[in-house]
Design a protein around this motif. Sequence first.
Motif, PDB file in Angstrom:
ATOM      1  N   THR A  57       0.863  -1.183   0.000  1.00  0.00           N
ATOM      2  CA  THR A  57       0.000   0.000   0.000  1.00  0.00           C
ATOM      3  C   THR A  57       0.900   1.233   0.000  1.00  0.00           C
ATOM      4  O   THR A  57       2.136   1.124   0.014  1.00  0.00           O
ATOM      5  CB  THR A  57      -0.941   0.045   1.227  1.00  0.00           C
ATOM      6  OG1 THR A  57      -0.150   0.296   2.393  1.00  0.00           O
ATOM      7  CG2 THR A  57      -1.737  -1.233   1.354  1.00  0.00           C
ATOM      8  N   GLY A  58       0.304   2.398  -0.007  1.00  0.00           N
ATOM      9  CA  GLY A  58       1.057   3.640  -0.062  1.00  0.00           C
ATOM     10  C   GLY A  58       2.081   3.771   1.053  1.00  0.00           C
ATOM     11  O   GLY A  58       3.162   4.328   0.860  1.00  0.00           O
ATOM     12  N   THR A  59       1.754   3.253   2.208  1.00  0.00           N
ATOM     13  CA  THR A  59       2.654   3.350   3.352  1.00  0.00           C
ATOM     14  C   THR A  59       4.002   2.703   3.048  1.00  0.00           C
ATOM     15  O   THR A  59       5.044   3.157   3.540  1.00  0.00           O
ATOM     16  CB  THR A  59       1.997   2.705   4.598  1.00  0.00           C
ATOM     17  OG1 THR A  59       0.739   3.361   4.804  1.00  0.00           O
ATOM     18  CG2 THR A  59       2.855   2.861   5.839  1.00  0.00           C
ATOM     19  N   MET A  62       6.084   5.203   1.527  1.00  0.00           N
ATOM     20  CA  MET A  62       6.578   6.135   2.549  1.00  0.00           C
ATOM     21  C   MET A  62       7.771   5.526   3.281  1.00  0.00           C
ATOM     22  O   MET A  62       8.794   6.177   3.479  1.00  0.00           O
ATOM     23  CB  MET A  62       5.457   6.461   3.561  1.00  0.00           C
ATOM     24  CG  MET A  62       4.264   7.193   2.959  1.00  0.00           C
ATOM     25  SD  MET A  62       2.843   7.299   4.101  1.00  0.00           S
ATOM     26  CE  MET A  62       3.449   8.474   5.319  1.00  0.00           C
ATOM     27  N   PHE A  82      -1.169  11.360   8.434  1.00  0.00           N
ATOM     28  CA  PHE A  82      -0.150  10.864   7.513  1.00  0.00           C
ATOM     29  C   PHE A  82       1.213  11.497   7.779  1.00  0.00           C
ATOM     30  O   PHE A  82       2.239  10.836   7.612  1.00  0.00           O
ATOM     31  CB  PHE A  82      -0.634  11.001   6.070  1.00  0.00           C
ATOM     32  CG  PHE A  82      -1.833  10.134   5.811  1.00  0.00           C
ATOM     33  CD1 PHE A  82      -1.681   8.761   5.677  1.00  0.00           C
ATOM     34  CD2 PHE A  82      -3.118  10.664   5.791  1.00  0.00           C
ATOM     35  CE1 PHE A  82      -2.777   7.929   5.498  1.00  0.00           C
ATOM     36  CE2 PHE A  82      -4.228   9.848   5.612  1.00  0.00           C
ATOM     37  CZ  PHE A  82      -4.067   8.482   5.461  1.00  0.00           C
ATOM     38  N   ARG A  85       2.491   9.573  10.490  1.00  0.00           N
ATOM     39  CA  ARG A  85       3.003   8.272  10.028  1.00  0.00           C
ATOM     40  C   ARG A  85       4.469   8.365   9.606  1.00  0.00           C
ATOM     41  O   ARG A  85       5.265   7.479   9.917  1.00  0.00           O
ATOM     42  CB  ARG A  85       2.131   7.743   8.885  1.00  0.00           C
ATOM     43  CG  ARG A  85       2.446   6.312   8.499  1.00  0.00           C
ATOM     44  CD  ARG A  85       1.394   5.711   7.590  1.00  0.00           C
ATOM     45  NE  ARG A  85       0.086   5.658   8.236  1.00  0.00           N
ATOM     46  CZ  ARG A  85      -1.023   5.205   7.642  1.00  0.00           C
ATOM     47  NH1 ARG A  85      -0.983   4.771   6.396  1.00  0.00           N
ATOM     48  NH2 ARG A  85      -2.173   5.190   8.295  1.00  0.00           N
ATOM     49  N   GLN A 129       3.378  15.859   3.372  1.00  0.00           N
ATOM     50  CA  GLN A 129       2.278  15.465   2.499  1.00  0.00           C
ATOM     51  C   GLN A 129       1.964  16.641   1.566  1.00  0.00           C
ATOM     52  O   GLN A 129       2.062  17.798   1.993  1.00  0.00           O
ATOM     53  CB  GLN A 129       1.006  15.180   3.333  1.00  0.00           C
ATOM     54  CG  GLN A 129       0.884  13.763   3.844  1.00  0.00           C
ATOM     55  CD  GLN A 129       2.029  13.333   4.744  1.00  0.00           C
ATOM     56  OE1 GLN A 129       2.457  14.062   5.628  1.00  0.00           O
ATOM     57  NE2 GLN A 129       2.515  12.130   4.529  1.00  0.00           N
ATOM     58  N   CYS A 131      -1.156  16.736  -0.065  1.00  0.00           N
ATOM     59  CA  CYS A 131      -2.470  16.851   0.582  1.00  0.00           C
ATOM     60  C   CYS A 131      -2.449  15.975   1.815  1.00  0.00           C
ATOM     61  O   CYS A 131      -2.206  14.771   1.721  1.00  0.00           O
ATOM     62  CB  CYS A 131      -3.579  16.388  -0.372  1.00  0.00           C
ATOM     63  SG  CYS A 131      -5.153  16.084   0.473  1.00  0.00           S
ATOM     64  N   SER A 133      -4.441  14.072   3.960  1.00  0.00           N
ATOM     65  CA  SER A 133      -5.807  13.578   3.755  1.00  0.00           C
ATOM     66  C   SER A 133      -6.655  13.544   5.019  1.00  0.00           C
ATOM     67  O   SER A 133      -7.881  13.496   4.927  1.00  0.00           O
ATOM     68  CB  SER A 133      -5.763  12.162   3.178  1.00  0.00           C
ATOM     69  OG  SER A 133      -4.824  12.079   2.139  1.00  0.00           O
ATOM     70  N   ASP A 161       4.794  13.212  -0.098  1.00  0.00           N
ATOM     71  CA  ASP A 161       3.762  12.181  -0.187  1.00  0.00           C
ATOM     72  C   ASP A 161       2.623  12.784  -1.016  1.00  0.00           C
ATOM     73  O   ASP A 161       1.891  13.650  -0.552  1.00  0.00           O
ATOM     74  CB  ASP A 161       3.306  11.815   1.231  1.00  0.00           C
ATOM     75  CG  ASP A 161       2.038  10.969   1.259  1.00  0.00           C
ATOM     76  OD1 ASP A 161       1.474  10.680   0.189  1.00  0.00           O
ATOM     77  OD2 ASP A 161       1.618  10.595   2.375  1.00  0.00           O
ATOM     78  N   ILE A 163       0.162  10.988  -2.407  1.00  0.00           N
ATOM     79  CA  ILE A 163      -0.807   9.897  -2.590  1.00  0.00           C
ATOM     80  C   ILE A 163      -2.203  10.432  -2.890  1.00  0.00           C
ATOM     81  O   ILE A 163      -2.948   9.830  -3.655  1.00  0.00           O
ATOM     82  CB  ILE A 163      -0.765   8.944  -1.371  1.00  0.00           C
ATOM     83  CG1 ILE A 163       0.594   8.217  -1.366  1.00  0.00           C
ATOM     84  CG2 ILE A 163      -1.914   7.936  -1.407  1.00  0.00           C
ATOM     85  CD1 ILE A 163       0.840   7.304  -0.196  1.00  0.00           C
ATOM     86  N   THR A 164      -2.557  11.612  -2.323  1.00  0.00           N
ATOM     87  CA  THR A 164      -3.846  12.212  -2.683  1.00  0.00           C
ATOM     88  C   THR A 164      -3.631  13.514  -3.464  1.00  0.00           C
ATOM     89  O   THR A 164      -4.437  14.442  -3.383  1.00  0.00           O
ATOM     90  CB  THR A 164      -4.726  12.470  -1.434  1.00  0.00           C
ATOM     91  OG1 THR A 164      -3.921  13.078  -0.417  1.00  0.00           O
ATOM     92  CG2 THR A 164      -5.313  11.179  -0.902  1.00  0.00           C
ATOM     93  N   GLN A 184      -4.893   3.249  -4.831  1.00  0.00           N
ATOM     94  CA  GLN A 184      -6.339   3.270  -4.569  1.00  0.00           C
ATOM     95  C   GLN A 184      -6.939   4.664  -4.388  1.00  0.00           C
ATOM     96  O   GLN A 184      -8.066   4.807  -3.947  1.00  0.00           O
ATOM     97  CB  GLN A 184      -6.671   2.401  -3.344  1.00  0.00           C
ATOM     98  CG  GLN A 184      -6.429   3.025  -1.978  1.00  0.00           C
ATOM     99  CD  GLN A 184      -5.017   2.869  -1.478  1.00  0.00           C
ATOM    100  OE1 GLN A 184      -4.089   2.696  -2.250  1.00  0.00           O
ATOM    101  NE2 GLN A 184      -4.828   2.947  -0.175  1.00  0.00           N
ATOM    102  N   LYS A 185      -6.167   5.707  -4.726  1.00  0.00           N
ATOM    103  CA  LYS A 185      -6.731   7.062  -4.574  1.00  0.00           C
ATOM    104  C   LYS A 185      -7.035   7.618  -5.963  1.00  0.00           C
ATOM    105  O   LYS A 185      -7.893   7.089  -6.635  1.00  0.00           O
ATOM    106  CB  LYS A 185      -5.757   7.931  -3.778  1.00  0.00           C
ATOM    107  CG  LYS A 185      -5.282   7.300  -2.451  1.00  0.00           C
ATOM    108  CD  LYS A 185      -6.213   7.563  -1.282  1.00  0.00           C
ATOM    109  CE  LYS A 185      -5.906   6.753  -0.045  1.00  0.00           C
ATOM    110  NZ  LYS A 185      -4.909   7.302   0.846  1.00  0.00           N
TER     111      LYS A 185
HETATM  112  C1  LIG Z   1      -4.027   6.936   1.822  1.00  0.00           C
HETATM  113  C2  LIG Z   1      -2.811   7.703   2.127  1.00  0.00           C
HETATM  114  C3  LIG Z   1      -1.579   7.072   2.406  1.00  0.00           C
HETATM  115  C4  LIG Z   1      -1.322   5.590   2.348  1.00  0.00           C
HETATM  116  O1  LIG Z   1      -2.177   4.799   2.995  1.00  0.00           O
HETATM  117  P1  LIG Z   1      -2.188   3.228   2.699  1.00  0.00           P
HETATM  118  O2  LIG Z   1      -3.351   2.786   3.507  1.00  0.00           O
HETATM  119  O3  LIG Z   1      -0.912   2.661   3.161  1.00  0.00           O
HETATM  120  O4  LIG Z   1      -2.366   3.059   1.220  1.00  0.00           O
HETATM  121  C5  LIG Z   1      -0.485   7.874   2.647  1.00  0.00           C
HETATM  122  N1  LIG Z   1      -0.558   9.207   2.618  1.00  0.00           N
HETATM  123  C6  LIG Z   1      -1.707   9.849   2.342  1.00  0.00           C
HETATM  124  C7  LIG Z   1      -1.707  11.339   2.304  1.00  0.00           C
HETATM  125  C8  LIG Z   1      -2.870   9.125   2.086  1.00  0.00           C
HETATM  126  O5  LIG Z   1      -4.014   9.764   1.805  1.00  0.00           O
END
Ligand SMILES: *Cc1c(COP(=O)(O)O)cnc(C)c1O
Length: 371
Positions: A57-59, A62, A82, A85, A129, A131, A133, A161, A163-164, A184-185
């Motif tokens: 996943t996106g994490t 990261m 995030f 994270r 980030q 965005c 999220s 990051d 991702i969004t 998935q975004k």
């Molecule tokens: C969704 C998201 C992630 C990653 O989340 P995963 O659940 O690991 O896919 C990371 N950063 C942002 C800003 C997100 O919106």
Amino acid sequence: MLLFTPGPTPVPERVRYAMAGPTIHHRTPEFTKIFLETRELLIELLKMEDALLFASTGTGGMEASVTNLCRRKALIVNSGKFGQRFVEIARAFGKEVVELRYPWDEAVKLDDVRKALKEHPDIDSFFIQICESSGGLRHPVEEVASLIKGMRGDEVVVVADGITAVGVEPIETDHLDALIAGSQKALMLPPGLAMVGLSEVAIERIGSGSGYYFNMAKELAKQRNGTTAYTAATTLIIGLREVLQILLREVGLDELFDQTDRRATATRLVVEALGLTLYPQKPAQAMTAIYDEDAEEIRSLLKAYGVHVAGGQDHLKGKLIRINHMGLIEPHEAAWVLNALELALDDMGRREYDGTANRLFCESYYRLLED
Ligand SMILES: *Cc1c(COP(=O)(O)O)cnc(C)c1O
């Protein structure tokens, strides 16, 4: 049920069909061709020198960025879940962390970055980030990146990051060294694929890589040759190629960004016209976050109208409604979400239904915001 959460987002039918074929082996000329085409499209989307794909996943993207790009000490912006994270990942790997912490509705201040860099001349990497999220907040990443490069040059690698943000709005990547995306975004795929765009400076910093599964040096060597160090996420990569063909070759990025901008802007006009409160001081285009004490009641009423939107997390649990704008979304679906919101407010006795949401959304989307 209309899925209107800021991740996961619905997968377009054509992309689902593209992924419905038989599983192919990942060490074949057939898959290598697909992989190299996907890689090229991805590098074009990210506007970076190179890019890596990870089955995670996106994490995972990261984590790979932290372990491969931070030497000892990271400066991290934390305006939400995030950002937090990144802090937790860096600490888990024994990195020193200087944290710039803000409320979830507040963007990073350039002065704070300047001060931190002066106070800690040994900071070697910066994480943020685009965005955030958890509150739908847009950080001024481009300005911050330019400030950092002006002060410290390539001694500090800048990791964003996105991702969004990737596939949502234009991102100036001139001063970015790593740009992270997730499947998935805005890329409208099932979860399970992380992408990291890299600059020349980042590639130099990676050197011989770090860690095992998320070793960027090992993956770079493999992926440049059309394969992956471990089994590739073949199905998702086939889906990614289809998505990128649609976004880059058929719709076009300018059109995608314009549609998203009009949807987001029109949504915010409606939200304010309905007397609701926008949460972040500087909203990102990926989603509209509404602060409301009765957010949970509104969300459950929306479900009765066939609409699934996201809530808040941690201290904002029960106080936030997050409406997605990422991906290719039909305007009539976006209008229906807002119409349902207006119906819900009427159900709660807060505001009499008069069709404002649908009228204002359509008027703004098609007339005011056109051109
Ligand atoms: C969704 C998201 C992630 C990653 O989340 P995963 O659940 O690991 O896919 C990371 N950063 C942002 C800003 C997100 O919106």
